[in-house]
Scaffold this motif. Sequence first.
Motif, PDB file in Angstrom:
ATOM      1  N   LEU A  56       1.214  -7.477   8.120  1.00  0.00           N
ATOM      2  CA  LEU A  56      -0.172  -7.068   8.345  1.00  0.00           C
ATOM      3  C   LEU A  56      -0.222  -5.725   9.067  1.00  0.00           C
ATOM      4  CD1 LEU A  56      -3.186  -7.772   8.183  1.00  0.00           C
ATOM      5  CD2 LEU A  56      -2.934  -8.993  10.355  1.00  0.00           C
ATOM      6  N   ALA A  57       0.637  -5.552  10.071  1.00  0.00           N
ATOM      7  CA  ALA A  57       0.652  -4.304  10.832  1.00  0.00           C
ATOM      8  C   ALA A  57       1.066  -3.130   9.960  1.00  0.00           C
ATOM      9  CB  ALA A  57       1.601  -4.424  12.022  1.00  0.00           C
ATOM     10  N   ALA A  58       2.003  -3.374   9.034  1.00  0.00           N
ATOM     11  CA  ALA A  58       2.488  -2.305   8.155  1.00  0.00           C
ATOM     12  C   ALA A  58       1.600  -2.119   6.936  1.00  0.00           C
ATOM     13  CB  ALA A  58       3.918  -2.612   7.704  1.00  0.00           C
ATOM     14  N   LYS A  59       0.613  -3.023   6.760  1.00  0.00           N
ATOM     15  CA  LYS A  59      -0.247  -3.019   5.568  1.00  0.00           C
ATOM     16  C   LYS A  59       0.600  -3.092   4.292  1.00  0.00           C
ATOM     17  CE  LYS A  59      -4.103  -0.407   7.631  1.00  0.00           C
ATOM     18  NZ  LYS A  59      -4.227  -1.442   8.622  1.00  0.00           N
ATOM     19  N   GLY A  60       1.640  -3.875   4.379  1.00  0.00           N
ATOM     20  CA  GLY A  60       2.561  -4.036   3.258  1.00  0.00           C
ATOM     21  C   GLY A  60       3.932  -4.408   3.789  1.00  0.00           C
ATOM     22  N   LEU A  61       4.962  -3.927   3.140  1.00  0.00           N
ATOM     23  CA  LEU A  61       6.323  -4.255   3.548  1.00  0.00           C
ATOM     24  C   LEU A  61       6.701  -3.459   4.798  1.00  0.00           C
ATOM     25  CD1 LEU A  61       8.800  -5.939   2.580  1.00  0.00           C
ATOM     26  CD2 LEU A  61       9.642  -3.829   1.512  1.00  0.00           C
ATOM     27  N   PRO A  62       7.078  -4.134   5.893  1.00  0.00           N
ATOM     28  CA  PRO A  62       7.497  -3.401   7.095  1.00  0.00           C
ATOM     29  C   PRO A  62       8.887  -2.811   6.904  1.00  0.00           C
ATOM     30  CG  PRO A  62       7.793  -5.749   7.423  1.00  0.00           C
ATOM     31  CD  PRO A  62       7.116  -5.590   6.085  1.00  0.00           C
ATOM     32  N   PRO A  63       9.286  -1.841   7.720  1.00  0.00           N
ATOM     33  CA  PRO A  63      10.655  -1.318   7.634  1.00  0.00           C
ATOM     34  C   PRO A  63      11.668  -2.449   7.753  1.00  0.00           C
ATOM     35  CG  PRO A  63       9.318   0.035   9.097  1.00  0.00           C
ATOM     36  CD  PRO A  63       8.488  -1.168   8.760  1.00  0.00           C
ATOM     37  N   VAL A  64      12.577  -2.522   6.801  1.00  0.00           N
ATOM     38  CA  VAL A  64      13.503  -3.656   6.737  1.00  0.00           C
ATOM     39  C   VAL A  64      14.350  -3.751   8.003  1.00  0.00           C
ATOM     40  CG1 VAL A  64      15.442  -4.663   5.489  1.00  0.00           C
ATOM     41  CG2 VAL A  64      13.552  -3.619   4.223  1.00  0.00           C
ATOM     42  N   GLY A  65      14.873  -2.623   8.470  1.00  0.00           N
ATOM     43  CA  GLY A  65      15.697  -2.638   9.675  1.00  0.00           C
ATOM     44  C   GLY A  65      14.942  -3.141  10.882  1.00  0.00           C
ATOM     45  N   THR A  66      13.698  -2.692  11.025  1.00  0.00           N
ATOM     46  CA  THR A  66      12.870  -3.138  12.151  1.00  0.00           C
ATOM     47  C   THR A  66      12.580  -4.622  12.056  1.00  0.00           C
ATOM     48  OG1 THR A  66      11.830  -0.958  12.334  1.00  0.00           O
ATOM     49  CG2 THR A  66      10.661  -2.819  13.320  1.00  0.00           C
ATOM     50  N   ALA A  67      12.271  -5.079  10.847  1.00  0.00           N
ATOM     51  CA  ALA A  67      11.964  -6.497  10.658  1.00  0.00           C
ATOM     52  C   ALA A  67      13.178  -7.366  10.984  1.00  0.00           C
ATOM     53  CB  ALA A  67      11.499  -6.743   9.225  1.00  0.00           C
ATOM     54  N   ALA A 105      -9.810  -7.467  11.024  1.00  0.00           N
ATOM     55  CA  ALA A 105      -8.606  -6.838  10.478  1.00  0.00           C
ATOM     56  C   ALA A 105      -8.854  -6.207   9.110  1.00  0.00           C
ATOM     57  CB  ALA A 105      -7.480  -7.869  10.375  1.00  0.00           C
ATOM     58  N   GLY A 106     -10.086  -6.329   8.607  1.00  0.00           N
ATOM     59  CA  GLY A 106     -10.401  -5.762   7.298  1.00  0.00           C
ATOM     60  C   GLY A 106      -9.605  -6.399   6.173  1.00  0.00           C
ATOM     61  N   MET A 107      -9.430  -7.719   6.241  1.00  0.00           N
ATOM     62  CA  MET A 107      -8.621  -8.416   5.244  1.00  0.00           C
ATOM     63  C   MET A 107      -9.456  -8.741   4.015  1.00  0.00           C
ATOM     64  SD  MET A 107      -6.436 -10.762   7.911  1.00  0.00           S
ATOM     65  CE  MET A 107      -5.055 -11.102   6.827  1.00  0.00           C
ATOM     66  N   SER A 108      -8.781  -9.076   2.943  1.00  0.00           N
ATOM     67  CA  SER A 108      -9.459  -9.291   1.660  1.00  0.00           C
ATOM     68  C   SER A 108     -10.054 -10.690   1.578  1.00  0.00           C
ATOM     69  CB  SER A 108      -8.470  -9.088   0.509  1.00  0.00           C
ATOM     70  OG  SER A 108      -7.595 -10.194   0.410  1.00  0.00           O
ATOM     71  N   VAL A 109     -10.747 -10.935   0.474  1.00  0.00           N
ATOM     72  CA  VAL A 109     -11.344 -12.245   0.236  1.00  0.00           C
ATOM     73  C   VAL A 109     -10.266 -13.313   0.079  1.00  0.00           C
ATOM     74  CG1 VAL A 109     -11.423 -11.988  -2.277  1.00  0.00           C
ATOM     75  CG2 VAL A 109     -13.112 -13.444  -1.110  1.00  0.00           C
ATOM     76  N   PHE A 110      -9.050 -12.901  -0.270  1.00  0.00           N
ATOM     77  CA  PHE A 110      -7.947 -13.866  -0.404  1.00  0.00           C
ATOM     78  C   PHE A 110      -7.699 -14.562   0.925  1.00  0.00           C
ATOM     79  CE2 PHE A 110      -3.406 -14.638   0.387  1.00  0.00           C
ATOM     80  CZ  PHE A 110      -3.171 -15.625  -0.556  1.00  0.00           C
ATOM     81  N   PRO A 119      -2.082  -8.185   2.573  1.00  0.00           N
ATOM     82  CA  PRO A 119      -2.018  -6.732   2.334  1.00  0.00           C
ATOM     83  C   PRO A 119      -1.685  -6.369   0.892  1.00  0.00           C
ATOM     84  CG  PRO A 119      -0.902  -7.286   4.374  1.00  0.00           C
ATOM     85  CD  PRO A 119      -1.214  -8.578   3.701  1.00  0.00           C
ATOM     86  N   PHE A 120      -0.867  -7.191   0.233  1.00  0.00           N
ATOM     87  CA  PHE A 120      -0.508  -6.917  -1.158  1.00  0.00           C
ATOM     88  C   PHE A 120      -1.672  -7.265  -2.093  1.00  0.00           C
ATOM     89  CE2 PHE A 120       3.382  -7.963   1.145  1.00  0.00           C
ATOM     90  CZ  PHE A 120       4.139  -6.818   0.913  1.00  0.00           C
ATOM     91  N   VAL A 121      -2.331  -8.380  -1.814  1.00  0.00           N
ATOM     92  CA  VAL A 121      -3.497  -8.772  -2.631  1.00  0.00           C
ATOM     93  C   VAL A 121      -4.602  -7.736  -2.474  1.00  0.00           C
ATOM     94  CG1 VAL A 121      -5.285 -10.528  -2.955  1.00  0.00           C
ATOM     95  CG2 VAL A 121      -2.928 -11.216  -2.466  1.00  0.00           C
ATOM     96  N   ALA A 122      -4.821  -7.288  -1.241  1.00  0.00           N
ATOM     97  CA  ALA A 122      -5.862  -6.273  -0.993  1.00  0.00           C
ATOM     98  C   ALA A 122      -5.573  -5.004  -1.793  1.00  0.00           C
ATOM     99  CB  ALA A 122      -5.936  -5.958   0.507  1.00  0.00           C
ATOM    100  N   GLY A 123      -4.295  -4.635  -1.901  1.00  0.00           N
ATOM    101  CA  GLY A 123      -3.918  -3.459  -2.678  1.00  0.00           C
ATOM    102  C   GLY A 123      -4.219  -3.639  -4.155  1.00  0.00           C
ATOM    103  N   TRP A 124      -3.982  -4.833  -4.673  1.00  0.00           N
ATOM    104  CA  TRP A 124      -4.261  -5.097  -6.079  1.00  0.00           C
ATOM    105  C   TRP A 124      -5.766  -5.085  -6.362  1.00  0.00           C
ATOM    106  CZ3 TRP A 124      -0.634  -9.920  -5.739  1.00  0.00           C
ATOM    107  CH2 TRP A 124       0.687  -9.473  -5.737  1.00  0.00           C
TER     108      TRP A 124
END
Length: 331
Positions: free
Chosen positions: A64-75, A263-268, A324-329
């Motif tokens: 959610l914070a990254a609005k998608g995939l977060p940096p893999v190393g950080t995660a 958080a401005g999230m989608s209807v999903f 975040p991925f659904v919102a992008g679609w």
Amino acid sequence: MTVLSNKLGIEHAQEMPPAAPAGAVIEPAARGRRFGASLRAYVALTKPRVIELLLITTLPVMFLAAKGLPPVGTALATLLFGTLSAGAANAINCYIDRDIDAKMRRTRRRPLARAEVSPAAALVFGVTLAVLSTAGFVVMVNALAAALSATAILYYVFVYSLLLKRRTSQNVVWGGIAGCMPVLIGWVAVTGSLALTPFLLFGVVFLWTPPHTWTLAMRYREDYAAAGVPMLPVVAGERRVIMESLAYTWATVLCSLALWPVAGMSVFYGAVAVVLGGVILAEVHRLLNRARAGATGVALRPMRFFHLSNVYMALLFSAVAVDPFVAGWLR
């Protein structure tokens, strides 16, 4: 007490294999079994099932914070050092609670209660994990995440385990703050700062914790009473416990819905939060209806709510990660 202690000592002595003669060579297979048993005992000190739930609330917030995939190393670093941090707090908690763990059916198989690990070794293990996790966050993530992690450990050990747990029926209410910290840590790991959104998710976990824990305590009420832990089901009637659980569950659902616009999230996410909220509210109302119909004890089926609340939390935070991925679609 002396007779009982002597009997236990005899039983334990009979169960233990005879000591190897001085100078005897320990076979590799036996050495491997001992190492494996010791390793399992130390892992058990960290309470892996509890850590699983904490990680379930950490990773989705990073998406959610990254609005998608977060940096893999950080995660990966956040999950690793978050695991060490939670394991540290749990191991030190096992050290503190070793006396009451031995009295409760639910906990008497823990390593310290079974004398599989010495108290001193458990404490050193927990403190070592705390140092490693804090240092790891500083080096691999950021200083704010490290500070939040260290705060969670200290709060769980000193505020919950030492101050609240054995003194007040509100122990899990305020003690649950430590279990909410992974939400903030996940957000900070990605953004480097705090905001309203992670505090709403913090609120969801905070409000969810009391009814989740109280329904488990209803099932094991006799255990907590024998150990002298004043959980709410021990010091209050079942009707009051259910009414307070109902209030907290409603607050949990409302807080989860507040996240949708903030958080401005989608209807999903909104749809998932509404459906899950309806399911968990229906179950707590069923629990109240069973109490009003005269059911008590096991007949109330409090574990239904306990297990369902686990599912609720897992699915809600899964929706947080996916949104975040659904919102992008949908854009």
